[in-house]
Enzyme design. Structure first.
Site, PDB file in Angstrom:
ATOM      1  CB  CYS A 107      41.281 -61.828  56.128  1.00  0.00           C
ATOM      2  SG  CYS A 107      41.030 -60.311  55.187  1.00  0.00           S
ATOM      3  CG  HIS A 108      37.253 -61.241  53.320  1.00  0.00           C
ATOM      4  ND1 HIS A 108      38.183 -60.537  53.556  1.00  0.00           N
ATOM      5  CD2 HIS A 108      36.020 -60.637  53.348  1.00  0.00           C
ATOM      6  CE1 HIS A 108      37.686 -59.249  53.347  1.00  0.00           C
ATOM      7  NE2 HIS A 108      36.443 -59.485  53.329  1.00  0.00           N
TER       8      HIS A 108
END
Length: 182
Positions: A107-108
């Site tokens: 994800c991030h």
């Protein structure tokens, strides 16, 4: 399941992590008999954005990549943005690459890889809003469920966790990746 018996894995996070992106890899690693430490900038515990708490085993200042066989970086905007501001976390991440050890980022979380300057020439995926940041850090960004590049495992969102966890377990089981460069 004893695929990872004796393997020591570090999960690096701080408050604001995406709960499932820490919980699910942690569960998968433990199901395969890995020994897992939660590493964070401060002692105590860390809390996910949805309230899950996990006790911190080691602080980033005290952590040593040489002790571990692999690193996992859960996502979450707040977690990922804050963890990359911790110089010890960035250096620890870079050390895993210099030691050719498997790293998983979802994800991030690849934001910290950009700060650690380990993306040049690599193919990765992430949450789509990081595309330009990761390209600017020298990576080739693709929109795929899971990407493996010389021991670096990346995925986009919690929906990709089954594929992410499977590849992560596989890469940790394989061990060092001598072709991996920092």
């Amino acid at each position: 399941m004893s695929h990872l018996t004796g393997k020591q894995v570090a999960i690096l996070a701080t408050d604001g992590y995406e709960d499932s992106e820490l919980i699910e890899p942690l569960k998968a690693l433990r199901e395969h008999n890995a020994i897992v430490d939660i590493i964070a900038p401060e002692a105590g515990s860390i809390r996910g954005k949805n309230g899950h708490e996990e006790p911190v085993t080691v602080t980033t200042a005290a952590a040593d990549a040489a002790k571990y066989d692999a690193l996992v970086l859960p996502g979450g905007v707040v977690n990922s943005d804050n963890i990359r501001l911790d110089s010890f976390a960035v250096e620890l991440t870079r050390d895993f690459f210099e030691q050719h050890k498997p790293v998983g980022a979802i994800c991030h979380a690849p934001w910290i890889l950009a700060d650690a300057a380990v993306l040049k020439g690599r193919t990765v995926t992430s949450f789509k809003s990081l595309k330009t940041d990761l390209q600017n850090a020298g990576a080739t960004w693709v929109d795929e469920e899971v990407v493996v590049d010389q021991g670096l495992v990346t995925s986009r969102t919690p929906d990709d966790l089954p594929a992410f966890n499977a590849k992560l377990i596989e890469e940790i089981g394989e061990g060092k990746h001598e072709g991996q460069t920092a």
